[in-house]
Design a protein around this motif. Structure first.
Motif, short mmCIF file in Angstrom:
data_model
loop_
_atom_site.label_atom_id
_atom_site.label_comp_id
_atom_site.label_asym_id
_atom_site.label_seq_id
_atom_site.Cartn_x
_atom_site.Cartn_y
_atom_site.Cartn_z
N UNK B 83 42.80 66.74 98.69
CA UNK B 83 41.86 66.87 98.68
C UNK B 83 41.34 65.72 97.30
N UNK B 84 42.31 65.61 96.21
CA UNK B 84 42.08 64.85 95.37
C UNK B 84 41.37 63.67 95.25
N UNK B 85 41.14 63.05 96.58
CA UNK B 85 40.51 61.64 96.54
C UNK B 85 39.54 61.79 97.66
N UNK B 86 39.88 62.96 98.74
CA UNK B 86 38.55 63.30 99.65
C UNK B 86 37.28 63.70 99.52
N UNK B 87 37.62 64.48 98.39
CA UNK B 87 36.28 65.45 97.96
C UNK B 87 35.57 64.61 96.56
N UNK B 119 39.32 73.83 94.53
CA UNK B 119 39.59 74.77 94.20
C UNK B 119 41.27 74.59 94.84
N UNK B 120 41.41 73.90 95.92
CA UNK B 120 42.55 73.65 96.43
C UNK B 120 43.22 72.48 95.22
N UNK B 121 42.57 71.53 94.50
CA UNK B 121 43.44 71.02 94.00
C UNK B 121 43.56 71.64 92.45
N UNK B 122 42.55 72.09 92.10
CA UNK B 122 43.61 73.27 90.82
C UNK B 122 44.07 73.97 91.54
N UNK B 123 44.13 74.37 92.29
CA UNK B 123 45.15 75.55 92.42
C UNK B 123 46.87 74.89 92.84
N UNK B 124 47.06 73.20 93.22
CA UNK B 124 47.78 72.55 93.45
C UNK B 124 48.31 72.51 91.98
N UNK B 125 47.39 71.66 91.01
CA UNK B 125 47.76 71.27 89.53
C UNK B 125 48.48 72.65 88.95
N UNK B 126 47.46 74.36 89.24
CA UNK B 126 48.36 75.07 88.37
C UNK B 126 50.11 75.19 89.42
N UNK B 127 50.23 74.62 90.79
CA UNK B 127 51.77 74.99 90.86
C UNK B 127 52.40 73.91 90.07
N UNK B 128 51.63 72.74 90.12
CA UNK B 128 52.44 71.79 89.67
C UNK B 128 53.42 71.87 87.93
N UNK B 129 52.13 72.59 87.83
CA UNK B 129 51.97 73.05 85.95
C UNK B 129 53.87 74.28 86.14
N UNK B 130 53.74 74.37 86.30
CA UNK B 130 54.34 76.05 86.94
C UNK B 130 55.42 75.69 86.82
N UNK B 131 55.76 74.23 88.16
CA UNK B 131 57.23 74.21 88.61
C UNK B 131 57.43 72.92 87.32
N UNK B 132 56.72 72.75 86.85
CA UNK B 132 56.93 71.48 85.60
C UNK B 132 57.96 72.51 84.51
N UNK B 133 57.20 73.89 84.55
CA UNK B 133 57.90 73.93 83.05
C UNK B 133 59.10 75.39 83.96
#
Lengths: 138, 219
Positions: B83-87, B119-133
């Motif tokens: 999504x981050x590339x295609x969109x 929206x998918x990109x933003x949701x994935x970023x939130x997922x990565x953030x939570x995982x990282x913390x």
């Protein structure tokens, strides 16, 4: 022959109607958006454009600044193209892409040059429609 | 506002593309020189067969053991990258702007699809953030730069949606969208985002090392 009051009234009404119709044709006061029928399935709302207010503010007296005529790749001085659809020249086949480019170049190009007027997508293609913005920014 | 727009649409955009291309070339050349100095055997052992075999396994969802062990991360990661590339590349508004500037055009996707992908990109970023913390093995390895990169990636998508939907203050969102997108492009060669350029090389390196030297798999 003495005219009946009724016919005088009818005559006056006819004159008034003609004057109003002429006024409407001569003035572009009623133009509130660039609603080009060439775009049969538009993806964005029609750009908001109050013709007379825009030209008063931009100091545009010469119609051919926008309603230009090109002959042999050169702008024809003194000629203008009001009443002619932009799509007559700016469409190649069924693709509206050249027409979009012409509009964007004409509107945004001038706004960028003058550092005045809207330049971002949503500033012209407003979802709120011209009615919501009428009287504002004139 | 017009001056900011002018800068963002003109010189900053050019600078971003130049930094992206020039920076990527610079990093590649420097890495090549470093490898020649420190690990010259790489050039002899680099194998197309094992290199591409490894790349293939790491480009297919669940094609590697690490991915199978972490299904949620795998799904989030693949969706995010696609999504981050295609969109942004195939967004109609972007295609139009490039066509208007340089007379180059390519296919575009419907606005609705780009909307969903953002929206998918933003949701994935939130997922990565939570995982990282929350994940101890990840948070232990994280520095402020990892969080900054995550914010840098999310920013153009948040402001892009903001601008597209014309939420209040969208004129400012539009400017921030352009500036943050340019900052993102320019920072690709100089941050962890450089995996965009190095991924094929490091993967091929590992594949060659494991396949040709150790006779083992690396996925």
């Amino acid at each position: 022959m003495k005219m009946k009051p009724k016919s005088i009234l009818a005559f006056l009404a006819l004159v008034l109607a003609l004057l109003l119709a002429a006024g409407a044709v001569m003035s572009q006061e009623d133009v509130k958006s660039v609603n080009d029928p060439a775009f049969t399935s538009p993806t964005r709302p029609a750009p908001i454009f109050f013709h007379d207010a825009h030209n008063a503010k931009a100091g545009l007296d010469d119609c051919s600044v926008c309603h230009h005529v090109y002959e042999g790749g050169k702008k024809a001085e003194g000629a203008s193209s009001e009443g002619q659809a932009c799509s007559e020249c700016h469409m190649k086949g069924k693709s509206t892409r050249p027409l979009i480019k012409a509009y964007h170049g004409m509107c945004r190009g001038c706004h960028e040059e003058r550092k005045a007027g809207p330049v971002q997508c949503g500033e012209c293609h407003s979802k709120r429609g011209p009615e919501a913005l009428e009287g504002r920014g004139k | 506002m017009h001056t900011l727009y002018y800068l963002a649409a003109g010189p900053f955009a050019i600078a971003a593309f130049v930094l992206l291309a020039g920076g990527s070339l610079f990093r590649l050349v420097r890495m090549g020189l470093l490898a020649r100095k420190k690990d010259p055997a790489v050039f002899d052992y680099m194998s197309a067969r094992y290199g591409f075999r490894s790349l293939f396994h790491w480009l297919v969802p669940f094609g590697s053991r690490g991915m199978r062990l972490h299904p949620a991360l795998t799904i989030a990661s693949f969706l995010f990258h696609v999504c981050a590339i295609v969109a942004p590349v195939f967004l109609y508004a972007h295609v139009l702007l490039i066509d208007e500037s340089w007379n180059i055009a390519w296919v575009h996707i419907p606005d609705g699809a780009a909307d969903a992908m953002s929206l998918v990109v933003i949701a994935a970023c939130v997922f990565f953030l939570v995982r990282r913390m929350k994940s101890p093995e990840v948070s232990y390895l994280s520095t402020w730069r990892d969080y900054a990169v995550l914010a840098l990636v999310a920013a153009p998508f948040v402001t892009g949606l903001w601008s597209f939907h014309q939420f209040p203050g969208f004129r400012y969102a539009g400017i921030i969208h352009m500036l943050s997108g340019e900052l993102l492009l320019a920072s690709i060669p100089f941050t962890r985002l450089s995996h965009m350029i190095f991924f094929p090389i490091t993967r091929a390196y590992m594949g060659s090392e494991f396949g040709a030297v150790r006779n083992a798999r690396d996925w």
